[in-house]
Motif scaffolding. Structure first.
Motif, PDB file in Angstrom:
ATOM      1  N   PRO A   1       6.029  -3.182 -13.169  1.00 32.55           N
ATOM      2  CA  PRO A   1       6.769  -1.925 -12.978  1.00 32.55           C
ATOM      3  C   PRO A   1       6.243  -1.173 -11.755  1.00 32.55           C
ATOM      4  N   PRO A   2       6.864  -0.042 -11.405  1.00 33.71           N
ATOM      5  CA  PRO A   2       6.472   0.687 -10.198  1.00 33.71           C
ATOM      6  C   PRO A   2       4.979   1.026 -10.161  1.00 33.71           C
ATOM      7  N   GLU A   3       4.382   0.843  -8.973  1.00 33.40           N
ATOM      8  CA  GLU A   3       2.975   1.146  -8.740  1.00 33.40           C
ATOM      9  C   GLU A   3       2.817   1.657  -7.315  1.00 33.40           C
ATOM     10  N   VAL A   4       1.748   2.420  -7.063  1.00 30.85           N
ATOM     11  CA  VAL A   4       1.487   2.979  -5.743  1.00 30.85           C
ATOM     12  C   VAL A   4       0.610   2.012  -4.954  1.00 30.85           C
ATOM     13  N   VAL A   5       1.025   1.718  -3.733  1.00 30.50           N
ATOM     14  CA  VAL A   5       0.306   0.757  -2.895  1.00 30.50           C
ATOM     15  C   VAL A   5       0.168   1.288  -1.473  1.00 30.50           C
ATOM     16  N   ARG A   6      -0.798   0.708  -0.741  1.00 34.05           N
ATOM     17  CA  ARG A   6      -0.989   1.007   0.679  1.00 34.05           C
ATOM     18  C   ARG A   6      -0.506  -0.183   1.501  1.00 34.05           C
ATOM     19  N   LEU A   7       0.173   0.109   2.597  1.00 38.61           N
ATOM     20  CA  LEU A   7       0.744  -0.926   3.452  1.00 38.61           C
ATOM     21  C   LEU A   7       0.187  -0.794   4.858  1.00 38.61           C
ATOM     22  N   ASP A   8      -0.437  -1.853   5.362  1.00 39.29           N
ATOM     23  CA  ASP A   8      -0.866  -1.898   6.755  1.00 39.29           C
ATOM     24  C   ASP A   8       0.366  -2.219   7.599  1.00 39.29           C
ATOM     25  N   LEU A   9       0.772  -1.275   8.451  1.00 36.69           N
ATOM     26  CA  LEU A   9       2.021  -1.450   9.192  1.00 36.69           C
ATOM     27  C   LEU A   9       1.913  -2.477  10.310  1.00 36.69           C
ATOM     28  N   THR A  10       0.707  -2.894  10.651  1.00 35.17           N
ATOM     29  CA  THR A  10       0.534  -3.913  11.688  1.00 35.17           C
ATOM     30  C   THR A  10       0.520  -5.313  11.097  1.00 35.17           C
ATOM     31  N   SER A  11      -0.312  -5.502  10.083  1.00 36.89           N
ATOM     32  CA  SER A  11      -0.462  -6.836   9.498  1.00 36.89           C
ATOM     33  C   SER A  11       0.496  -7.106   8.349  1.00 36.89           C
ATOM     34  N   GLY A  12       1.028  -6.045   7.737  1.00 38.29           N
ATOM     35  CA  GLY A  12       1.864  -6.213   6.556  1.00 38.29           C
ATOM     36  C   GLY A  12       1.074  -6.389   5.273  1.00 38.29           C
ATOM     37  N   GLU A  13      -0.255  -6.294   5.353  1.00 41.83           N
ATOM     38  CA  GLU A  13      -1.096  -6.449   4.169  1.00 41.83           C
ATOM     39  C   GLU A  13      -0.853  -5.297   3.190  1.00 41.83           C
ATOM     40  N   VAL A  14      -0.756  -5.638   1.904  1.00 38.58           N
ATOM     41  CA  VAL A  14      -0.492  -4.655   0.863  1.00 38.58           C
ATOM     42  C   VAL A  14      -1.703  -4.567  -0.062  1.00 38.58           C
ATOM     43  N   THR A  15      -2.150  -3.344  -0.353  1.00 38.92           N
ATOM     44  CA  THR A  15      -3.290  -3.121  -1.232  1.00 38.92           C
ATOM     45  C   THR A  15      -2.863  -2.231  -2.387  1.00 38.92           C
ATOM     46  N   GLU A  16      -3.066  -2.710  -3.604  1.00 37.21           N
ATOM     47  CA  GLU A  16      -2.759  -1.892  -4.769  1.00 37.21           C
ATOM     48  C   GLU A  16      -3.838  -0.827  -4.935  1.00 37.21           C
ATOM     49  N   LEU A  17      -3.425   0.418  -5.073  1.00 33.91           N
ATOM     50  CA  LEU A  17      -4.357   1.514  -5.263  1.00 33.91           C
ATOM     51  C   LEU A  17      -4.663   1.696  -6.752  1.00 33.91           C
ATOM     52  N   GLN A  18      -5.668   2.502  -7.037  1.00 34.01           N
ATOM     53  CA  GLN A  18      -6.024   2.773  -8.434  1.00 34.01           C
ATOM     54  C   GLN A  18      -5.045   3.806  -8.984  1.00 34.01           C
ATOM     55  N   GLY A  19      -3.956   3.321  -9.533  1.00 36.77           N
ATOM     56  CA  GLY A  19      -2.911   4.195 -10.029  1.00 36.77           C
ATOM     57  C   GLY A  19      -3.171   4.650 -11.446  1.00 36.77           C
ATOM     58  N   PRO A  20      -2.338   5.548 -11.940  1.00 37.73           N
ATOM     59  CA  PRO A  20      -2.509   6.082 -13.296  1.00 37.73           C
ATOM     60  C   PRO A  20      -1.953   5.200 -14.398  1.00 37.73           C
ATOM     61  N   VAL A  21      -1.230   4.132 -14.039  1.00 40.84           N
ATOM     62  CA  VAL A  21      -0.576   3.293 -15.044  1.00 40.84           C
ATOM     63  C   VAL A  21      -1.000   1.846 -14.848  1.00 40.84           C
ATOM     64  N   ALA A  22      -1.446   1.208 -15.909  1.00 37.96           N
ATOM     65  CA  ALA A  22      -1.842  -0.194 -15.842  1.00 37.96           C
ATOM     66  C   ALA A  22      -0.622  -1.100 -15.916  1.00 37.96           C
ATOM     67  N   ARG A  23      -0.689  -2.226 -15.231  1.00 36.71           N
ATOM     68  CA  ARG A  23       0.393  -3.213 -15.313  1.00 36.71           C
ATOM     69  C   ARG A  23       0.453  -3.825 -16.710  1.00 36.71           C
ATOM     70  N   PRO A  24       1.640  -3.912 -17.310  1.00 34.98           N
ATOM     71  CA  PRO A  24       1.749  -4.694 -18.547  1.00 34.98           C
ATOM     72  C   PRO A  24       1.777  -6.188 -18.209  1.00 34.98           C
ATOM     73  N   GLN A  25       1.158  -6.972 -19.045  1.00 31.37           N
ATOM     74  CA  GLN A  25       1.165  -8.416 -18.848  1.00 31.37           C
ATOM     75  C   GLN A  25       2.473  -8.979 -19.395  1.00 31.37           C
ATOM     76  N   VAL A  26       3.281  -9.594 -18.537  1.00 34.59           N
ATOM     77  CA  VAL A  26       4.580 -10.087 -18.981  1.00 34.59           C
ATOM     78  C   VAL A  26       4.402 -11.380 -19.761  1.00 34.59           C
ATOM     79  N   PRO A  27       5.257 -11.602 -20.770  1.00 29.30           N
ATOM     80  CA  PRO A  27       5.092 -12.745 -21.664  1.00 29.30           C
ATOM     81  C   PRO A  27       5.825 -13.992 -21.185  1.00 29.30           C
ATOM     82  N   GLY A  28       5.724 -14.317 -19.921  1.00 30.15           N
ATOM     83  CA  GLY A  28       6.432 -15.485 -19.420  1.00 30.15           C
ATOM     84  C   GLY A  28       6.255 -15.639 -17.926  1.00 30.15           C
ATOM     85  N   ARG A  29       7.173 -16.346 -17.312  1.00 28.03           N
ATOM     86  CA  ARG A  29       7.107 -16.597 -15.877  1.00 28.03           C
ATOM     87  C   ARG A  29       8.453 -16.320 -15.233  1.00 28.03           C
TER      88      ARG A  29
END
Length: 711
Positions: A405-433
């Motif tokens: 689900p939605p999460e806050v991330v940082r994006l390096d505009l030069t390299s395109g690298e994405v870093t997940e920040l320490q957000g207030p909501v944990a990712r739920p583990q989805v039960p499949g693929r």
């Protein structure tokens, strides 16, 4: 960090998962604020709160606000003060009925305090990046010229028990609410002592500020609202003012009334200090939406679209407009995507945009001088709420996919690298693929989609649910809480999420294929991708169902009348008889542009009711103004009286109608969302899996209560 996959096996846990949305950044780039919705104590709704996220990713997120009424609309001023709206009680006011007011948390910290409270409330707040200029949107009764008159008229209506609305134009409804009698307007917030006219008559005078405590400084002086949008040729609908960085002017899309209850939009510039207004862009047969203003205030990126017709679908294109003269320059017109501009780079050389593309919604950079488009992100995700750091090297945004689900991330505009920040909501583990699937339609066009699958193998293959998205101009590319495939995957189903003709992200020709012909290419695309998936060894093609909402519900109805391949059909908020839907939807003028009466007749599912031999579950909310309840009522009656699977002589039927008197186009209340999924699951289990009918939720009143239920 993630939460267990068990949340998808227990609806009470699922509806209680916190939900993140939105992002605001302080002008100096040191603070990020997002909004998190959590289940209220009665589990009958959600309460929102503001949370701060560390842009460096080093510190955990922390909560800024807490109230039963919730907070929304975070916006930073140039000096770092944080504005928001909330209906929480004002500790300094004896008002018995709290209403949405303008609140502020000072840059130096401390308790939130009310900045302005008015009859009718505050709808939204906007701020300038480089100056402490604040705008709000709020409703004003047409007969009022001042805030005092507005409050007096509102009080008269309330005390008289009158809620009648006299209209002289169109539209009169939107989504799930009646429009009027208040009309939306944009106001400047400026120093002053204007009081609400229905405040205590014994309180201080209109221009007096409350006296500060002895030995303290009152850092929240009283303010007043100054109307900026009076005298427009037509009422605003949902104003979204775009402020220049220096706060000297705003850009606003305004409605332009046309003959025969039609309307389109134009672009105006309003000087904040004087209120002077002039039109920048107003072209026949076009719609204009303002985008961000350049750092120096001389240019803005806008989206110009043509007014649609039965043969011409939307074709939004970017333009750069001179904010003084209105002169426009096309931007990236050779790029075959529908882009939403979100921010300029600090040097004014490029614009960052978001656009649906091949089942994702990446970030793109467009060079303003050359129109060259560069894709910045390459993850399997959909991005939103992008903000750019002052140095232009990084951006922050909210992203999601069908894996998280939605999460806050940082994006390096030069390299395109994405870093997940320490957000207030944990990712739920989805039960499949999740897998990507593709096929080729009968006309040679590639068609793709997502396929959510349970882990492991199933004897004979997994039963399949075909989910058809609404819109129809949209794409299955972002997490959704309302139609979440993992709840069904947890029950052993595979869920197919295809993007048929009319879907966005595949070019203009892909949309043109289905324009004005909903029962043609969209239907054959859906059948082609379903054929490709049921041919897999891990899918049981003999146990399938089709489901959809809104346009997806229309397609579910169309599927029901054109094939018996599915064991069950679930149709939510669906269009049934197009000649009745067209004039009664909340934007009838738009529908009249899309199909001629002849097209509407050819593509109307109700004509094929006699061919329906599949059990159907009909779902509709009474407050749905986009697809009015009459569509669901007529569908239900004609299923029972005219379908190929009608009600028996004793009145019994395999069809079901799940009706929500207080819900709109979407089922939003958590207790109703649980009922929605429980009824859908029971219906599918009976007809797709061949199980004995399940016990329905006791809250429906159809079955005895549990033995341990309180008397």
């Amino acid at each position: 960090m993630s939460t267990p996959a068990s949340v998808f096996s227990d609806l009470s846990h699922y509806v209680a998962v916190p939900r993140l949305s939105g992002l605001a950044m302080s002008p100096d780039g040191t603070r990020l604020v997002t909004t998190v919705a959590t289940l209220n104590r009665k589990a009958t709704g959600y309460t929102t709160a503001l949370w701060e996220v560390d842009p460096t990713g080093e510190r955990p997120a922390h909560r800024l606000t807490r109230s039963a009424k919730g907070e929304a609309g975070a916006a930073f001023t140039a000096s770092g003060d944080l504005y928001f709206t909330s209906a929480r009680p004002d500790p300094d006011d004896d008002e018995e009925e709290p209403r949405s007011a303008l609140w502020l948390i000072p840059a130096h910290g401390g308790e939130a305090r009310v900045v302005h409270n008015r009859t009718g409330g505050i709808a939204g707040v906007s701020t300038a990046r480089d100056a402490d200029v604040v705008l709000v949107t709020a409703g004003l009764l047409p007969g009022a010229r001042t805030e005092e008159q507005h409050a007096a008229l509102a009080k008269t209506r309330k005390e008289g028990g009158v809620d009648a609305i006299l209209h002289a134009g169109y539209p009169v409804r939107f989504w799930d609410r009646d429009l009027g009698p208040e009309l939306p307007h944009v106001f400047a917030v400026e120093p002053g002592g204007e009081k609400d006219a229905d405040a205590d008559a014994d309180a201080q005078g209109e221009d007096e500020a409350p006296a500060p405590l002895p030995g303290t400084l009152d850092r929240t002086p009283p303010v007043r609202l100054r109307l900026l949008t009076g005298g427009l040729p037509a009422p605003l609908h949902e104003p979204h003012p775009v402020l220049s960085p220096d706060g000297s002017f705003l850009l606003l899309g305004v409605p332009v009334p046309q003959a025969r209850a039609e309307q389109r939009s134009a672009l105006v510039r309003i000087d904040v200090a004087s209120g002077e207004r002039h039109t920048l862009l107003d072209r026949d047969a076009t719609e204009v939406d303002p985008g961000p203003v350049s750092p120096d205030g001389t240019r803005a990126v806008v989206v110009v679209d043509r007014v649609t017709s039965p043969t011409e679908p939307p074709h939004p294109r970017l333009h750069v407009v001179d904010t003084t003269t209105g002169e426009t320059t096309p931007l990236a017109h050779d790029w075959d995507r529908w882009a939403s501009p979100v921010a300029w780079t600090p040097d004014g050389s490029s614009v960052l945009v978001l656009a649906d593309s091949d089942g994702r919604r990446p970030v793109f950079r467009i060079d303003v001088a050359t129109g060259e488009v560069t894709q910045v992100t390459h993850d399997d995700a959909a991005w939103s709420d992008l903000v750019v750091d002052p140095d232009g090297r990084v951006a922050y945004g909210v992203r999601s996919s069908y894996l998280f689900p939605p999460e806050v991330v940082r994006l390096d505009l030069t390299s395109g690298e994405v870093t997940e920040l320490q957000g207030p909501v944990a990712r739920p583990q989805v039960p499949g693929r999740l897998e990507e699937v593709t096929t080729t339609a009968a006309d040679g066009t590639p068609v793709r989609g997502w396929l959510a699958l349970p882990e492991g193998e199933a004897t004979g293959g997994h039963p399949l649910l075909l989910w058809i998205h609404g819109g129809p101009l949209g794409s299955w590319n972002a997490w959704t809480w309302r139609w979440n495939p993992w709840l069904m995957v947890a029950q052993g189903y595979a869920v197919l999420l295809p993007d048929p003709a009319l879907s966005t992200g595949y070019g203009q020709d892909f949309i043109q294929r289905g324009w004005g012909a909903w029962g043609d290419a969209p239907y054959t695309d859906l059948m082609a991708v379903t054929d490709a998936v049921v041919a897999r060894r891990d899918i049981d093609g003999s146990r399938t169902a089709a489901m959809g909402g809104s346009f997806g519900g229309y397609m579910a109805n169309w599927v029901a009348g054109h094939t018996d391949r599915f064991r069950a059909i679930v149709t939510h908020a669906s269009l049934w008889a197009l000649e009745g839907f067209g004039p009664t939807t909340d934007a009838a003028f738009y529908w009249q542009r899309e199909m001629t009466p002849e097209m509407s007749a050819v593509n109307s599912p109700h004509r094929f009711v006699e061919q329906i031999v599949t059990p159907m579950l009909v779902i509709h909310g009474d407050k749905d103004y986009r697809v009015p309840i009459g569509e669901g009522l007529r569908l239900w009656y004609e299923l029972l009286s005219r379908s190929g699977l009608p009600a028996a002589e004793d009145g019994s039927t395999v069809h079901r109608f799940l009706y929500f008197p207080q819900e709109n186009h979407w089922i939003l209340a958590p207790q109703h969302a649980k009922v929605w999924y429980e009824v859908v699951s029971a219906f599918l289990a009976e007809h797709v899996l061949g199980e004995e009918p399940k016990v329905l939720p006791h809250v429906l009143g159809l079955t005895p209560p549990p033995e341990d239920a309180p008397a």
